[in-house]
Design an enzyme around this catalytic site. Structure first.
Site, PDB file in Angstrom:
ATOM      1  N   ASP A 184      -7.582  -4.217  -0.936  1.00 27.02           N
ATOM      2  CA  ASP A 184      -7.290  -5.956  -1.672  1.00 27.02           C
ATOM      3  C   ASP A 184      -8.165  -6.868  -0.491  1.00 27.02           C
ATOM      4  OD1 ASP A 184      -6.207  -7.688  -3.851  1.00 27.02           O
ATOM      5  OD2 ASP A 184      -5.880  -8.490  -2.228  1.00 27.02           O
ATOM      6  N   HIS A 191      -3.526  -1.269  -9.006  1.00 25.98           N
ATOM      7  CA  HIS A 191      -3.795  -2.115  -8.119  1.00 25.98           C
ATOM      8  C   HIS A 191      -3.190  -1.773  -6.932  1.00 25.98           C
ATOM      9  CE1 HIS A 191      -5.698  -4.946  -5.362  1.00 25.98           C
ATOM     10  NE2 HIS A 191      -4.575  -5.302  -5.692  1.00 25.98           N
TER      11      HIS A 191
END
Length: 292
Positions: free
Chosen positions: A103, A270
């Protein structure tokens, strides 16, 4: 402090900014960088396994965890964050190292590799598409899933004030988004470390500043580097059931930015590192061991 078993916590001042980190193991150096809204604690299940073969450093990005939260426009650009992390590794005695990011940490890692290719032995990017691509070709599906990019980027103190009324509610909604994770998948001590960080007003401000700079400084920096290529060996990992995988062919988005890379989907969303740590560790360790 750190919750990573067998690791020692420390802090290092780099160009006036204090960066918190945890270090363990022995062997070739590897730097692991976390994403939003987490801290270096996200590597608690991955780092000890890697430490059997590598010297592993897990650092908090500026504005996150126990690292400093400077003030000023542009202070949270990926270029500044990358300089922090390279400076930290140099201060620890590592001029060249393997680099892994998830991320925001992956975006920082990409920038570090562009700015200082001589420092990076290999690059692993986890669950991101290029920043410029995401912002320049934004579609409604990504905008709906990644609305926080634009909420957090609003002028201070609007998002800080809103989040500050109930930080756990906001940040936990982020953990449970982008691919339908469950709160039970975030291991207890790690979740408590995240909560301890994001309940601090300064950390809330730092995370907002990170996203403000993404829409200004980072977009400008990436626009200037659209023709630049990363030439070191690279690995692109992504959550097979996450929002990015539903919106993009994630490995394909890196085809004109990485010259030597492989892509691999990991089960989960994610936050696949938290959901499937064994699968994540296996893919990462196999790649790193091949690099020598």
């Amino acid at each position: 402090m750190t919750i990573i078993p067998g690791f020692e916590a420390g802090k290092m001042t780099v160009a006036g900014v204090e960066i918190a980190y945890a270090k363990g193991g022995s062997g070739p150096p590897v730097l692991l960088l976390h994403g939003f809204p987490q801290t270096h604690a996200m590597w608690h299940a991955v780092a000890p396994v890697l430490a059997r073969d590598f010297t592993v450093v897990c650092a908090d990005l500026r504005g996150y965890g126990d690292s400093a939260v400077p003030r000023g426009a542009g202070e949270f650009s990926f270029r500044k964050m990358a300089a922090d992390q390279r400076g930290l590794m140099q201060a620890l005695g590592f001029e060249r190292f393997h680099l892994v990011g998830h991320d925001r940490g992956a975006r920082t890692a990409h920038r570090l590799t562009l700015d200082a290719p001589e420092a990076v032995a290999s690059l692993t990017l986890m669950d991101i598409v290029p920043t410029h691509l995401l912002l320049d070709q934004l579609n409604r599906h990504v905008a709906r899933a990644y609305y926080h990019w634009f909420f957090l980027a609003q002028p201070e103190p609007f998002p800080e004030t809103m989040i500050g009324h109930d930080p756990d509610a906001f940040y936990e909604s982020c953990l449970l988004g982008w691919g339908s994770a469950r709160i039970e998948e975030f291991e207890g001590p790690a979740l408590e470390a995240y909560r301890a960080a994001w309940r601090r007003p300064e950390v809330i401000r730092g995370m907002c500043a990170d996203y403000r700079d993404a829409l200004s400084a980072d977009f400008a920096d990436d626009s200037a580097d659209l023709e630049s290529r990363v030439t070191c060996p690279a690995l692109v990992l992504y959550g097979a059931d996450g929002a990015m995988a539903k919106a993009y062919d994630v490995p394909a988005t890196w085809a004109d930015r990485l010259t030597d890379y492989a892509g691999q989907g990991i089960p989960g969303s994610h936050f696949f590192i938290d959901q499937y740590p064994e699968e994540t560790t296996r893919a990462l360790r196999d790649f790193l061991l091949k690099q020598g």
